[in-house]
Structure formats: C-alpha cells, structure tokens
Enzyme design. Structure first.
Site, short mmCIF file in Angstrom:
data_model
loop_
_atom_site.label_atom_id
_atom_site.label_comp_id
_atom_site.label_asym_id
_atom_site.label_seq_id
_atom_site.Cartn_x
_atom_site.Cartn_y
_atom_site.Cartn_z
N GLU A 168 38.08 51.72 -9.06
CA GLU A 168 38.53 50.88 -7.95
C GLU A 168 39.96 51.22 -7.49
O GLU A 168 40.85 50.36 -7.57
CB GLU A 168 38.45 49.40 -8.33
CG GLU A 168 37.06 48.94 -8.72
CD GLU A 168 36.96 47.42 -8.90
OE1 GLU A 168 38.00 46.73 -8.85
OE2 GLU A 168 35.85 46.92 -9.09
N GLU A 367 29.71 48.52 -12.42
CA GLU A 367 30.12 47.17 -12.79
C GLU A 367 29.37 46.19 -11.92
O GLU A 367 29.18 46.40 -10.73
CB GLU A 367 31.62 46.89 -12.55
CG GLU A 367 32.55 47.51 -13.52
CD GLU A 367 34.02 47.16 -13.25
OE1 GLU A 367 34.32 46.06 -12.72
OE2 GLU A 367 34.88 48.00 -13.56
C1 BGP Z 1 36.80 44.60 -11.36
C2 BGP Z 1 37.68 45.39 -12.28
C3 BGP Z 1 37.66 44.93 -13.69
C4 BGP Z 1 37.38 43.47 -13.93
C5 BGP Z 1 36.40 42.87 -12.94
C6 BGP Z 1 36.31 41.37 -12.95
O1 BGP Z 1 37.33 44.61 -10.08
O2 BGP Z 1 37.34 46.76 -12.29
O3 BGP Z 1 38.82 45.40 -14.32
O4 BGP Z 1 38.49 42.76 -14.26
O5 BGP Z 1 36.68 43.26 -11.62
O6 BGP Z 1 37.31 40.78 -12.17
P1 BGP Z 1 38.35 39.75 -12.74
O7 BGP Z 1 38.74 40.23 -14.07
O8 BGP Z 1 39.49 39.76 -11.80
O9 BGP Z 1 37.65 38.44 -12.76
#
Ligand code: BGP
Length: 462
Positions: A168, A367
């Site tokens: 990302e 993800e």
């Molecule tokens: C994505 C990232 C992760 C992770 C996930 C969940 O954007 O790659 O690192 O953190 O989101 O989001 P958050 O942790 O902000 O709830």
C-alpha cells in the site's frame, strides 16, 4: 459436507502481517529506529490508549510457536515484511547479523512447515535517519532502498521466491503528506505527489534489480489497496468525480506498476494545478521496462463518491478532495468499529477490472479482513466466537470464486491478519486475527474463525 465452492488447485491460503505490527522487540536485536518508534516517543497521545510499537505481538520471540499455529490452521503461505531498520539500522551501511539470523530462522521455519514465505520489503516503516534526510522526497533514499532490496534478494532469495516491493505505497502518501495520520504529518499535495512518484521509481528499480538476477520461479510484485470508486449516480458530474478518484487513489500506482506508465489524464490534471512532481531522464523507460510479475490486492472497503456540493475553499491546501465529495449510500452495510463499509462485490469488480484492463495479471487477495472492538464480548468457553468474521470472509470468497469462474487470474486469499496485532494509530483497538493475543501475557488463543479457515483450506473451498 459437500464442497460447493472449490478453488483452483494450489490456491494460496494464508494471511498477512507486517514487521512493525507483529515483531515487537523494537529496541532489541540491534534494530535501529523507524518513524513509528520516533513518533510514538514524541507524540504518544496520537496512539489509541497510548499503546506504542515497542512489544506488539512479540513474533520476534514467538515465531516458532506462531508458525506451528499457521501450519495447524492450514496455511500454505504467509506474508511477513522485513523491517528495514532491523536489517540495516540507520537505513544504509552495515547489515545487522542478528536480524539476518532472525529472518533466516523465520523463513527456514516456514519452509520446513510447507508455508511459502511471501516477503514484503516495505510496510510503512521508514528508518528514522532516512526520514530525517527527507524520506521519499529525496532520491538518495530511493537509492538506499534499492540497496536494501538487493541485499534482501542476496541474503534470502535462495528460499524466498515471492517478493513484494511495497505494501500500500499510497498510504504513507495519504497519511504522511495529505491527511495527517502518519509521521511526518505534512499537509502538502505537491510534496505528496513527489513522495508517490519517488516510491514508484524505487519500486521499478527494485524490480529491475530482481529481474537481473534471473531467479528460476522467482517473482516480484507490489501490493496495492485497490478501492473501487463507485459514483452516486450515472449523472456525468458524479461519473467525473468517481473517475478522478480512481485516477488519484487506484491508477496512480496500478498503472505504472502493471502497465508501466502513468495515466495521461492524471498527468494533465496535476499539470493544470501546478502539482507535477520532478522527474529525471530515464524514469519513463525505467517504468516501462520494469512491470510487476504479480499483483497483491488489499481490499477492505469501497469508496463512494459524488460531485462536489460546494466549491473548495481556494485558500485551503490543494487536495484530491477538491474534485469529489464522499457519498454515504443509504442502507450501506458498515463495520462500525473501523467505520468502513462492507461491500463484498467490490472484490469481484476489482478482479474483472484487472482482467479487462490490466492484461489479467496474476494476482491474489493479499489482505481482506474485519477489525472488531472488544472481541472479549464474544468469548464462550474460552474461545472467541467470531461468526461475523467467518461470514465476512465467506461472503468475500464467494465473489472471488465467481471472478475466478469467469476467468480472472486470482491465485489466493490472505486474511489480515494471523494474530491480533498493533494497528498503527489504532494500536489494539480493533482486532483482526485468527488468533487473539493477550496484550499483557502475549498468550495466543484460536478464535472460531481459525478452525473454520483450517477446514476451508484443507478442502480448498467451502
Ligand atoms: C491495511 C494495512 C495493514 C493493516 C490493515 C488494517 O491498510 O496494510 O497494515 O493495518 O490495513 O487497518 P487498520 O490497522 O488501520 O485497522
């Protein structure tokens, strides 16, 4: 039980995580500082309940046990990231042998358990010294990254066959240079676009280095958070808003990574507003000649937009948001804890777009997941009964399955994440894992979704 939705043979079942969010040991093993260590030390109030990245889920000490758990729930692949500031404290120069040993142990242990390492080189965690030198705004940092990437290929490339340059890469741009949710908390679009552009140059140079090595079966890609931009209506003004969003938030990275060039429309838009980044001779060819082999797609939520209600304040900083307003679709399904809409079909729309407009590049869901607050509420006989997560995963998998049936080149599904981990500014607010983690004792306990996912991967479907 008969299997209704069977996935192609060899489908990648697993999960993803990142160094800063799961390793802990932030000041052990010779690790240098990264921007998260620094930001937490200077502004702990920015982090949920004041919890920082010091110990997170302690994978650094518990990796053996964790890999065993991965095996138990049927993972055949897992994506960790390498911490640049652990491997090369300070970002340039000497390699830290303790870090080499740690990552060797992790990758060896995974392979011994038939879990293929998918390794990401950068997950938001710039070494502090390099950030102090200007971070991605500085082309010397691009060179330092390429050296770091090459070092990783040299040290681990005999066993790691799937590499990702960035996770990302748009997030540090948005968080660090537009919307104030990552260090260095700059609000300046021109600098943001420079950061975005230089990141892409760093990416292409790393791809070039990797391809030069000609490693049999080796692939290199990038992981992008592709968030479809759905217009409120078919009115041309709404369509224009959604097209601009798509240019800024998807195509700004997707096109150069997969097609080897920036969309002309984006270039024109930035030119018109005096926001074009500085480029160097040879950059165009570099991008053209170094496309990815493989694309990871992170998908959590759609973006819905409409034409702007009011003209932007001409005295406010230039922003992508000058061209659209967010649209709250009545009746949308929400994950209220994270504040994100749940729209399962988005996964299908992304895949169809890749098929139709991006040469059906080999891809996978790198993800997808659901962060929920206070999961202790769902504890029953010592186990978190996270039926909502099972439903979330299954509903997304159904759409992914449909895309595959229609010829999309999707090779796997990774959940975010394996263990409850530290979520940046949200720290431990929302939990995402197959395994819960007691943040005091670091004890791991399987949730209901862990045994469900074990079944799914064992059956290669559901
Ligand atoms: C994505 C990232 C992760 C992770 C996930 C969940 O954007 O790659 O690192 O953190 O989101 O989001 P958050 O942790 O902000 O709830």
């Amino acid at each position: 039980m008969s299997i209704q939705k069977k996935f192609p043979e060899g489908f990648w079942w697993g999960s993803a995580a990142s160094a800063t969010q799961m390793e802990g040991a932030a000041s052990e093993g010779g690790k240098g500082l990264n921007i998260w260590d620094h930001w937490y030390a200077t502004e702990p109030n920015r982090f949920f309940e004041g919890v920082g990245p010091e110990s997170t889920s302690d994978f650094y000490h518990k990796y053996k046990q964790d890999i065993k758990l991965m095996k138990e729930i049927g993972h055949n692949s897992f994506r960790p990231s390498i911490s640049w500031s652990r491997l090369i404290p300070g970002g340039t120069g000497e390699v830290n042998q303790e870090a080499v040993d740690f990552y060797n142990n992790v990758f060896d242990e995974m392979i011994a358990n038939d879990i293929e390492p998918f390794v990401n080189l950068f997950h938001f965690d710039m070494p502090l010294e390099l950030q102090n030198a200007g971070g991605w705004e500085n082309r010397d940092v691009v060179d330092a990254y390429v050296e770091y990437a090459s070092k990783c290929f040299e040290l681990f490339g005999d066993r790691v066959k799937k590499w990702f340059t960035f996770n990302e890469p748009i997030v540090p741009v948005e968080g660090g240079y537009l919307y104030d949710f990552h260090y260095p908390n700059v609000v300046d679009a021109k600098r943001a676009f420079q950061v975005a552009y230089n990141t892409m140059i760093a990416h292409a140079k790393a791809v070039e280095e990797y391809h030069k090595l000609n490693i049999k079966d080796g692939k290199i890609g990038i992981i992008l958070n592709l968030t479809p931009s759905y217009p409120r209506s078919q009115n041309p003004a709404d369509l224009k808003a959604s097209n601009i969003c798509d240019l800024f938030f998807n195509r700004s990275f997707l096109d150069p990574a997969v097609l080897g060039e920036y969309p002309q429309e984006l270039i024109e838009l930035l030119r018109e507003h005096g926001q074009l980044p500085e480029t160097k001779d040879g950059d165009k060819e570099l991008l053209k000649n170094n496309k990815v082999d493989l694309l990871g797609v992170n998908y959590y939520q759609p973006r819905r937009v409409k034409a702007k209600e009011n003209l932007p304040n001409p005295y406010s900083p230039f922003m992508p948001d000058w061209f659209f307003d967010n649209y709250e679709m009545p009746g949308r399904k929400m994950n209220p804890y994270r504040g994100w809409e749940i729209y399962e079909k988005g996964i299908y729309d992304i895949m169809i777009n890749l098929k139709e407009n991006y040469g059906n590049i080999e891809s996978f869901i790198s993800e997808n997941g659901m962060g929920v607050q206070n999961e202790g509420r769902f504890l029953k006989d010592g186990r978190i009964e996270d039926d909502y997560r099972i439903e979330f995963i299954q509903d997304h998998l159904e759409w992914l399955h449909k895309a595959i049936e229609e010829g999309c080149n999707a090779k796997g599904y990774h959940l975010w994440t394996f263990l409850d981990n530290w979520s940046w500014m949200n720290a431990y607010k929302n939990r995402y894992g197959f395994f819960s983690v007691d943040i005091e004792t670091k004890e791991r306990t399987a949730k209901k979704s862990a045994s469900w996912f074990a079944e799914v991967s064992r059956n290669n479907g559901f």
